[in-house]
Design a protein around this motif. Structure first.
Motif, PDB file in Angstrom:
ATOM      1  N   LEU A 559      37.866  38.202  41.571  1.00 18.06           N
ATOM      2  CA  LEU A 559      37.638  39.487  40.904  1.00 18.06           C
ATOM      3  C   LEU A 559      36.615  39.334  39.783  1.00 18.06           C
ATOM      4  CD1 LEU A 559      41.334  40.756  40.740  1.00 18.06           C
ATOM      5  CD2 LEU A 559      39.541  41.460  42.331  1.00 18.06           C
ATOM      6  N   ILE A 560      36.605  38.167  39.131  1.00 19.23           N
ATOM      7  CA  ILE A 560      35.555  37.891  38.144  1.00 19.23           C
ATOM      8  C   ILE A 560      34.200  37.903  38.829  1.00 19.23           C
ATOM      9  CG2 ILE A 560      34.578  36.119  36.634  1.00 19.23           C
ATOM     10  CD1 ILE A 560      37.451  35.293  35.953  1.00 19.23           C
ATOM     11  N   GLY A 561      34.121  37.258  39.986  1.00 26.47           N
ATOM     12  CA  GLY A 561      32.869  37.244  40.736  1.00 26.47           C
ATOM     13  C   GLY A 561      32.388  38.629  41.099  1.00 26.47           C
ATOM     14  N   MET A 562      33.328  39.530  41.409  1.00 29.25           N
ATOM     15  CA  MET A 562      32.961  40.899  41.774  1.00 29.25           C
ATOM     16  C   MET A 562      32.533  41.720  40.566  1.00 29.25           C
ATOM     17  SD  MET A 562      35.846  41.905  44.601  1.00 29.25           S
ATOM     18  CE  MET A 562      35.114  43.518  44.924  1.00 29.25           C
ATOM     19  N   SER A 563      33.160  41.487  39.440  1.00 29.90           N
ATOM     20  CA  SER A 563      32.943  42.365  38.283  1.00 29.90           C
ATOM     21  C   SER A 563      31.856  41.877  37.341  1.00 29.90           C
ATOM     22  CB  SER A 563      34.248  42.525  37.492  1.00 29.90           C
ATOM     23  OG  SER A 563      34.680  41.268  36.980  1.00 29.90           O
ATOM     24  N   GLN A 564      31.487  40.590  37.431  1.00 29.37           N
ATOM     25  CA  GLN A 564      30.502  40.049  36.487  1.00 29.37           C
ATOM     26  C   GLN A 564      29.096  40.476  36.862  1.00 29.37           C
ATOM     27  OE1 GLN A 564      30.837  38.146  33.473  1.00 29.37           O
ATOM     28  NE2 GLN A 564      28.759  38.945  33.478  1.00 29.37           N
ATOM     29  N   ASP A 565      28.472  41.250  35.987  1.00 30.35           N
ATOM     30  CA  ASP A 565      27.085  41.670  36.197  1.00 30.35           C
ATOM     31  C   ASP A 565      26.172  40.449  36.128  1.00 30.35           C
ATOM     32  OD1 ASP A 565      24.891  43.294  36.535  1.00 30.35           O
ATOM     33  OD2 ASP A 565      24.774  43.889  34.429  1.00 30.35           O
ATOM     34  N   GLY A 566      25.114  40.468  36.940  1.00 26.39           N
ATOM     35  CA  GLY A 566      24.140  39.391  36.904  1.00 26.39           C
ATOM     36  C   GLY A 566      24.472  38.203  37.774  1.00 26.39           C
ATOM     37  N   VAL A 567      25.589  38.256  38.499  1.00 29.44           N
ATOM     38  CA  VAL A 567      26.007  37.142  39.343  1.00 29.44           C
ATOM     39  C   VAL A 567      26.304  37.648  40.747  1.00 29.44           C
ATOM     40  CG1 VAL A 567      27.901  35.531  39.806  1.00 29.44           C
ATOM     41  CG2 VAL A 567      26.933  35.656  37.531  1.00 29.44           C
ATOM     42  N   ALA A 568      25.778  36.961  41.740  1.00 27.81           N
ATOM     43  CA  ALA A 568      26.154  37.197  43.133  1.00 27.81           C
ATOM     44  C   ALA A 568      27.188  36.144  43.498  1.00 27.81           C
ATOM     45  CB  ALA A 568      24.938  37.097  44.054  1.00 27.81           C
ATOM     46  N   ALA A 569      28.409  36.576  43.832  1.00 27.52           N
ATOM     47  CA  ALA A 569      29.514  35.648  44.068  1.00 27.52           C
ATOM     48  C   ALA A 569      29.774  35.484  45.557  1.00 27.52           C
ATOM     49  CB  ALA A 569      30.776  36.153  43.368  1.00 27.52           C
ATOM     50  N   PHE A 570      29.940  34.233  45.981  1.00 24.10           N
ATOM     51  CA  PHE A 570      30.201  33.916  47.386  1.00 24.10           C
ATOM     52  C   PHE A 570      31.422  33.006  47.491  1.00 24.10           C
ATOM     53  CE2 PHE A 570      25.701  34.872  47.268  1.00 24.10           C
ATOM     54  CZ  PHE A 570      25.438  35.529  48.466  1.00 24.10           C
ATOM     55  N   GLU A 571      32.122  33.126  48.608  1.00 27.84           N
ATOM     56  CA  GLU A 571      33.212  32.204  48.935  1.00 27.84           C
ATOM     57  C   GLU A 571      33.150  31.886  50.419  1.00 27.84           C
ATOM     58  OE1 GLU A 571      38.028  31.600  48.331  1.00 27.84           O
ATOM     59  OE2 GLU A 571      37.094  33.504  47.766  1.00 27.84           O
ATOM     60  N   PRO A 572      32.285  30.966  50.798  1.00 33.66           N
ATOM     61  CA  PRO A 572      32.150  30.628  52.218  1.00 33.66           C
ATOM     62  C   PRO A 572      33.330  29.796  52.701  1.00 33.66           C
ATOM     63  CG  PRO A 572      30.761  29.205  50.895  1.00 33.66           C
ATOM     64  CD  PRO A 572      31.364  30.198  49.940  1.00 33.66           C
ATOM     65  N   ALA A 573      33.578  29.850  54.007  1.00 32.21           N
ATOM     66  CA  ALA A 573      34.629  29.041  54.615  1.00 32.21           C
ATOM     67  C   ALA A 573      34.079  27.820  55.330  1.00 32.21           C
ATOM     68  CB  ALA A 573      35.437  29.892  55.596  1.00 32.21           C
ATOM     69  N   PHE A 574      32.845  27.922  55.832  1.00 31.63           N
ATOM     70  CA  PHE A 574      32.274  26.883  56.688  1.00 31.63           C
ATOM     71  C   PHE A 574      31.009  26.305  56.065  1.00 31.63           C
ATOM     72  CE2 PHE A 574      34.467  29.890  59.539  1.00 31.63           C
ATOM     73  CZ  PHE A 574      35.447  29.036  60.045  1.00 31.63           C
ATOM     74  N   ALA A 575      30.717  25.064  56.455  1.00 33.30           N
ATOM     75  CA  ALA A 575      29.577  24.345  55.892  1.00 33.30           C
ATOM     76  C   ALA A 575      28.255  25.007  56.240  1.00 33.30           C
ATOM     77  CB  ALA A 575      29.584  22.900  56.380  1.00 33.30           C
ATOM     78  N   ASP A 576      28.145  25.562  57.455  1.00 38.82           N
ATOM     79  CA  ASP A 576      26.875  26.201  57.810  1.00 38.82           C
ATOM     80  C   ASP A 576      26.648  27.470  56.999  1.00 38.82           C
ATOM     81  OD1 ASP A 576      28.844  27.646  59.116  1.00 38.82           O
ATOM     82  OD2 ASP A 576      27.831  27.678  61.066  1.00 38.82           O
ATOM     83  N   GLU A 577      27.724  28.197  56.679  1.00 42.09           N
ATOM     84  CA  GLU A 577      27.594  29.347  55.793  1.00 42.09           C
ATOM     85  C   GLU A 577      27.076  28.896  54.424  1.00 42.09           C
ATOM     86  OE1 GLU A 577      31.424  31.930  57.505  1.00 42.09           O
ATOM     87  OE2 GLU A 577      31.548  30.833  55.611  1.00 42.09           O
ATOM     88  N   LEU A 578      27.665  27.822  53.916  1.00 40.92           N
ATOM     89  CA  LEU A 578      27.279  27.319  52.592  1.00 40.92           C
ATOM     90  C   LEU A 578      25.815  26.918  52.553  1.00 40.92           C
ATOM     91  CD1 LEU A 578      28.018  26.449  49.713  1.00 40.92           C
ATOM     92  CD2 LEU A 578      28.734  24.235  50.657  1.00 40.92           C
ATOM     93  N   ALA A 579      25.339  26.242  53.600  1.00 37.67           N
ATOM     94  CA  ALA A 579      23.934  25.819  53.633  1.00 37.67           C
ATOM     95  C   ALA A 579      23.003  27.016  53.605  1.00 37.67           C
ATOM     96  CB  ALA A 579      23.674  24.973  54.887  1.00 37.67           C
ATOM     97  N   VAL A 580      23.336  28.057  54.379  1.00 36.00           N
ATOM     98  CA  VAL A 580      22.521  29.278  54.400  1.00 36.00           C
ATOM     99  C   VAL A 580      22.525  29.943  53.029  1.00 36.00           C
ATOM    100  CG1 VAL A 580      22.424  31.628  55.313  1.00 36.00           C
ATOM    101  CG2 VAL A 580      22.785  29.710  56.870  1.00 36.00           C
TER     102      VAL A 580
END
Length: 792
Positions: A559-580
């Motif tokens: 929720l911090i990631g969603m509400s914090q202005d100036g930040v794009a928040a991600f939570e990937p599950a897989f390594a290929d997602e993370l690399a992209v």
């Protein structure tokens, strides 16, 4: 006109404009409501002499200043005097589109080096900016950068903030230099008078951390009086007078000063003769002539410093100096009344109708203009720099069949460290004493730790086996911090502004245990407010650290990631997602384009920003190689269909992060009873939600074709389809999905502190394991009022 008299003239003009803009905003500008505008007249007055000496004598263009928040009006007055601020914006002080309440890099048009506002942070920021300056100039590509001073104007009450002392300790460990902190020691805060003897504690603390301390107690008039017959008696009385008493006597004026001095000291011949030589007004001016309120004294003291050691100036001042509210207990948020201000305006020599004149109160400005044209600090018209964008190479995901996102992050960074690219050379990593446990170890092994001088590793010298082959050197690219998350985000903030402050771009990466993002949240918000660019990696997250108990299990950080202005928040599950995502992030950190939204997602991606990755230590079976554009685009935009729903889809399992295996297995089990089940892989609830709300705003403005990415993804679902959302974090992160088209949504997640145990035990306890997801679905009515049976 002598330089000393010219500085006095500048001081008077700054005192006038800083107070006039506040008075105008509160008493003259039309109001839409009954709320006081405010503006801190007294806190501005106490520092006006210091700022006059600093900006018009001591500073050079390469120096950087963090102005104490409550001195904002003086700062804006300086910029107005120098032609860097408009009358229109001053007239709208603290109004919409006007000059800001506290100096802001992003909101103000004048020359703000560091945003301030949350007290203490701007102060500490200067020490980390100095550290980053040293980091840059130690590198071959940064040696031509001139060394400037990082200066903070500090309110004495700001010294109550704990992050000040965390920064002092970190500065000592990193051999801090080229840093000035100038304390406005007016001994009054919002609620009262500062305790007696604080200055002694301040001096001891700063000296313990290797700072030079310069105490500036007396102004030029007082020092001149002290050398006269009877002057020593006056000095001893001033030294023994309590803070509260001195403030009260200041407010009451010269006659009361005289009476009190005579009552306390009696007729002492030379001392009485000394007092007799001053009128009541002159005596009041003498007693208010403390060192910090004497531009001549401050200019002299600043000019004496020829070394690069960190220096603390303890400047004694009167809060409200030079105004009718000087010394009053309530003057922090107090304002001069209309009657008081009218009388003060006459004393200041400013004619009615000429209040906004740039040189208000001055008849002949020829010499003043000549002086201002030669002030060194303003010789450079632009003090904000830029640097070219660094090309971002293609990043490949690790090929492990089973790996956690935290381990994948370490391997991706290690692969970058192996290459001699511009990007690799400009990455600087940092961590608050969790470098090894957040997977930065291999990066540090290859790229070393930073120190201005080489330091040997005794373990290597003695051939003691260790996976951490960490040596300190000027070419090192990792800055190790102590356990203080506020320092982490302040260092990231300084590094993330390096292209603007020093003309050399850095790519800062910080790692921290995800639950402790909250400990540095004020500094993280501060960094984002001034548009600093960095990659923050929160890991481990969620219940990954289950054996260590609830304090190490983050719940609300999505929720911090969603509400914090100036930040794009991600939570990937897989390594290929993370690399992209990381490949995209390295480019995103460097963007500075228009705020026009991308009509595919309605995200303002061209503006760029910082990036927050919420990672985990829970190993996940990987999906195999995926290189198609739809996958890559979906991972960046926030979601993609891992299992595409059909036209009669009754259930969608939407997950974010490390619960992917549970969600995927649950979808398979559910499909045994109802074949049409979709699986939505969400990499960023933040970006999905931001695009959705932006598209809604666009439609309300008449842009009927506006469609967000999440709207496109869910558009084909029939109305009776149910969405089960799952996350190892607060369920509200994904609960809003049902509002997109009105689908019933059952959000699963973690709402309470966990306890010790295995990850599987905690997943079961919180109802986010496979069996719990299936059980939730079994109780739902879907389609033509049919219940989905539990699978056998």
């Amino acid at each position: 006109m002598s330089a000393k008299n010219t500085l006095k003239t500048v001081e008077r003009i700054l005192l006038w404009h800083s107070h006039w803009m506040i008075h105008h905003a509160n008493h003259l500008r039309p109001k839409a409501d009954d709320i006081k505008v405010g503006g801190h007249q007294a806190s501005s007055a106490s520092v006006v002499s210091i700022m006059t000496a600093l900006y018009f004598s001591a500073l050079r263009p390469i120096d950087r200043v963090a102005v104490k928040p409550h001195a904002s009006p003086v700062f804006h007055a300086i910029q107005y005097l120098m032609g860097n601020q408009t009358r229109e914006k001053l007239e709208n002080f603290r109004g919409f589109g006007g000059v800001q309440s506290y100096p802001s890099r992003t909101k103000d048009v004048d020359d703000v080096d560091f945003s301030t506002g949350s007290v203490g942070l701007g102060v500490a920021m200067t020490s980390f900016a100095s550290l980053i300056q040293d980091y840059i100039t130690a590198k071959p590509w940064g040696r031509e950068v001139p060394l400037g001073r990082m200066v903070a104007l500090v309110g004495d009450a700001e010294l109550d903030e704990g992050n000040i002392y965390e920064a002092l300790q970190e500065g000592w460990k990193n051999d801090l230099r080229n840093t000035w902190w100038i304390i406005d020691y007016n001994r009054q805060s919002l609620d009262g008078i500062v305790r007696e003897g604080l200055f002694e504690r301040i001096e001891k603390i700063f000296e313990a951390f290797g700072w030079d301390v310069v105490r500036i107690k007396y102004g030029a008039q007082q020092r001149a009086a002290f050398i006269e017959p009877g002057g020593e008696v006056l000095r001893d009385w001033i030294n023994s007078c309590s803070n509260q008493e001195y403030a009260a006597l200041t407010y009451m004026g010269g006659a009361v000063w005289r009476q009190r001095l005579m009552d306390d000291l009696g007729d002492q011949g030379s001392f009485s003769a000394l007092l007799d030589r001053y009128s009541n007004d002159e005596l009041a001016a003498l007693m208010e002539n403390l060192g910090g309120n004497c531009v001549e004294t401050m200019t002299e003291e600043f000019g004496k410093i020829k070394h690069d050691r960190p220096t603390c100036f303890l400047a004694y001042t009167i809060k409200g100096w030079g105004t009718p509210i000087a010394g009053h207990k309530d003057n922090h948020g107090g304002l001069m009344s209309k009657a008081q201000f009218a009388e003060w305006q006459e004393r200041m020599g400013v004619a009615d109708g000429h209040e906004w004149d740039r040189f208000a109160g001055e008849a002949d400005v020829t010499e003043l203009q000549e002086f201002l044209a030669k002030v060194p600090f303003f010789a450079s018209k632009s003090r904000r720099f830029t640097d070219q964008k660094l090309p971002v190479p293609n990043l490949s995901a690790p090929t492990d069949q089973k790996i956690s996102t935290q381990a994948a992050f370490g391997k991706i960074l290690d692969s970058i460290a192996r290459e001699k690219t511009e990007l690799a050379a400009r990455i600087v990593t940092t961590s608050p004493d969790v470098t090894g446990t957040t997977s930065l170890g291999s990066w540090v092994n290859r790229r070393k730790l930073f120190a201005r001088s080489e330091q040997a590793d005794a373990f290597i010298e003695h051939r003691i086996p260790s996976t951490a082959k960490w040596s300190f050197a000027p070419e090192g690219q990792h800055i190790e911090l102590g356990i203080a998350e506020m320092n982490l985000f302040l260092l990231l903030s300084a590094a993330g502004l390096s292209h603007s402050l020093f003309g050399k771009r850095l790519i800062p990466i910080g790692t921290v245990y995800d639950p402790f993002v909250c400990r540095g949240l004020d500094a993280m918000n501060y960094a984002c407010y001034q548009d600093s660019r960095f990659l923050i990696v929160g890991t481990p997250s969620g219940t990954t650290l289950a054996p260590e108990g609830g304090a190490h299990q983050s719940v609300g950080t999505p929720l911090i990631g969603m509400s914090q202005d100036g930040v794009a928040a991600f939570e990937p599950a897989f390594a290929d997602e993370l690399a992209v995502i990381m490949e995209w992030a390295f480019d995103y950190l460097q963007r500075d384009g228009s705020s026009d939204p991308d009509e595919r997602t309605w995200l303002r991606d061209e503006t760029g920003g910082s990036v927050y990755l919420r990672l985990t230590t829970n190993p996940v079976e990987q999906t195999g190689k995926r290189h198609d554009d739809a996958f890559r685009r979906g991972a960046i935009d926030g979601a993609y269909w891992l299992r595409q729903p059909g036209p009669n889809c009754e259930i969608v399992v939407a997950y974010q992060g490390a619960v992917a295996p549970e969600a995927i297995r649950a979808a398979g089990s559910i499909a045994e009873g109802r074949r049409d089940v979709g699986v939505l892989a969400i990499t960023s609830a933040d970006r999905l939600n931001a695009g959705w709300t932006a598209a809604q705003r666009a439609r309300s403005r008449g842009v009927k074709q506006a469609r967000a990415h999440i709207e496109t993804l869910l558009a084909s679902l029939p109305p009776y389809c149910k969405i089960i959302s799952v996350i190892d974090g607060h369920p509200a992160t994904l609960a809003w999905l049902g509002s997109v088209y009105g689908h019933q949504t059952i959000p699963l997640g973690v709402e309470h502190f966990g306890q010790t145990g295995t990850i599987h035990e905690l997943y079961r306890h919180f109802g986010i394991d496979e069996a719990s997801i299936v059980k939730k679905v079994a109780g739902l009515t879907v389609g033509q009022d049919l219940r989905i049976p539990l699978p056998s």
